[in-house]
Design a protein around this motif. Structure first.
Motif, PDB file in Angstrom:
ATOM      1  N   LYS A 149     -84.529  16.948 -43.319  1.00  0.00           N
ATOM      2  CA  LYS A 149     -83.225  18.176 -43.309  1.00  0.00           C
ATOM      3  C   LYS A 149     -84.042  19.500 -42.851  1.00  0.00           C
ATOM      4  N   CYS A 150     -85.080  19.269 -42.053  1.00  0.00           N
ATOM      5  CA  CYS A 150     -85.757  20.570 -41.823  1.00  0.00           C
ATOM      6  C   CYS A 150     -86.052  20.457 -40.213  1.00  0.00           C
ATOM      7  N   HIS A 188     -82.580  25.175 -37.384  1.00  0.00           N
ATOM      8  CA  HIS A 188     -81.715  24.342 -38.479  1.00  0.00           C
ATOM      9  C   HIS A 188     -82.393  23.309 -38.882  1.00  0.00           C
ATOM     10  N   GLY A 189     -81.985  22.788 -40.077  1.00  0.00           N
ATOM     11  CA  GLY A 189     -82.373  21.549 -40.485  1.00  0.00           C
ATOM     12  C   GLY A 189     -81.736  20.193 -39.577  1.00  0.00           C
ATOM     13  N   ARG A 202     -88.062  20.609 -50.578  1.00  0.00           N
ATOM     14  CA  ARG A 202     -87.585  20.975 -49.334  1.00  0.00           C
ATOM     15  C   ARG A 202     -88.786  21.694 -48.606  1.00  0.00           C
ATOM     16  N   SER A 219     -89.340  31.799 -45.135  1.00  0.00           N
ATOM     17  CA  SER A 219     -88.582  30.957 -45.637  1.00  0.00           C
ATOM     18  C   SER A 219     -88.977  30.645 -47.140  1.00  0.00           C
ATOM     19  N   ALA A 247     -86.856  14.665 -38.591  1.00  0.00           N
ATOM     20  CA  ALA A 247     -86.209  16.035 -38.738  1.00  0.00           C
ATOM     21  C   ALA A 247     -84.744  15.751 -39.404  1.00  0.00           C
ATOM     22  N   LYS A 248     -84.077  14.721 -39.038  1.00  0.00           N
ATOM     23  CA  LYS A 248     -82.974  14.253 -39.763  1.00  0.00           C
ATOM     24  C   LYS A 248     -83.142  13.861 -41.332  1.00  0.00           C
ATOM     25  N   ARG A 284     -93.254  16.933 -49.118  1.00  0.00           N
ATOM     26  CA  ARG A 284     -91.798  17.493 -49.729  1.00  0.00           C
ATOM     27  C   ARG A 284     -91.554  17.263 -50.997  1.00  0.00           C
ATOM     28  N   ALA A 340     -90.408  23.615 -42.373  1.00  0.00           N
ATOM     29  CA  ALA A 340     -90.549  23.296 -40.963  1.00  0.00           C
ATOM     30  C   ALA A 340     -91.569  22.277 -40.688  1.00  0.00           C
TER      31      ALA A 340
END
Length: 268
Positions: free
Chosen positions: A163-164, A8-9, A123, A38, A159-160, A116, A126
């Motif tokens: 959001k991946c 998860h993100g 988005r 994905s 990661a935060k 990104r 990963a």
């Protein structure tokens, strides 16, 4: 996915083992699958292997071909056609490989933000950082443990922000091997299974990671790998294991159904 509800993100996922256990091959399996399923760009930062070696491994894994024959271009039968098809399939993946060995967290973030911005929908699928202890910190630290801690904090922050999920292989210390040599049954038994305390710089890694997985190779089953979930913020850990089958020629894993077992981490 069954044990962790997928990736998860915002998550930092650490996959750790001693050398030659297949952690990079496992992470490449995950990376290619994430890119294929994905449809979002996946960034792989390879600090040890050059880009061509990474691509050859992904090609071998996708078609189950012998990695050695791919490197030597020594194909037999229909392997040349299979190789071309696997190369085309790999080329179509939204996978970008950065094979710099000196990338810092600040440079990592800059590259990720640029990719990104270019990605459809803005988005990423990963980010993979192979591997944690090979990273170079943004500034000089007093010890290697502090350097690893700063890199772990940076990966979690990334990661935060993105959001991946961010996946980082890591190396376990030699404690797991010394426990195995003391095992009473000749193959080490449960003593050889990885523990939280086996992670180099484990305190900060444990604090920042959302999921921590240790890879174990049973001495009596050299083609098997056990994946033990040592930490999971939103799920169970004790007795959570997945068995994998290792195919050496293609450097890939196949999965077996999850095996519930009774075992807890004495090193926590």
């Amino acid at each position: 996915d069954t044990l962790t509800s997928g990736l998860h993100g915002g998550q930092l996922i650490i996959i750790a083992a001693r050398p030659a256990m297949g952690k990079t091959s496992l992470v490449l399996n995950l990376t290619a699958n994430a890119a294929a399923t994905s449809g979002k760009p996946v960034l792989l930062f390879s600090l040890e292997m050059p880009r061509i070696s990474v691509v050859q491994r992904v090609v071998a894994q996708r078609d189950g071909m012998d990695l050695g024959r791919i490197r030597a271009r020594a194909f037999v039968g229909d392997e040349a056609d299979r190789y071309c098809d696997a190369v085309d399939a790999t080329r179509s993946l939204p996978l970008r490989i950065v094979d710099r060995g000196d990338v810092t967290p600040a440079e990592l973030r800059a590259i990720c933000l640029t990719e990104r911005a270019r990605a459809p929908g803005g988005r990423l699928g990963a980010v993979v950082f192979d591997y944690l202890q090979k990273g170079k910190p943004d500034r000089e630290c007093e010890s290697r443990e502090q350097e690893v801690a700063s890199i772990a904090r940076a990966l979690k922050s990334l990661a935060k922000e993105l959001k991946c999920p961010v996946i980082a292989p890591a190396q376990l210390n030699r404690g797991v091997e010394s426990r195995g040599r003391r095992g009473e049954d000749g193959d080490g038994g449960s003593d050889e299974r990885p523990r939280m305390s086996d992670f180099r710089g484990s305190g900060e890694i444990e604090q920042e990671a959302d999921i921590m997985i240790g890879i174990h190779r049973p001495a009596r089953a050299p083609h098997t790998r056990e994946l033990w979930v040592l930490k999971q913020r939103n799920g169970p850990t004790d007795g959570v294991r997945v068995d994998l089958t290792w195919d050496g020629p293609s450097a890939r894993f196949t999965t077996a159904p999850p095996q519930p077992v009774e075992w807890s981490d004495p090193g926590r």
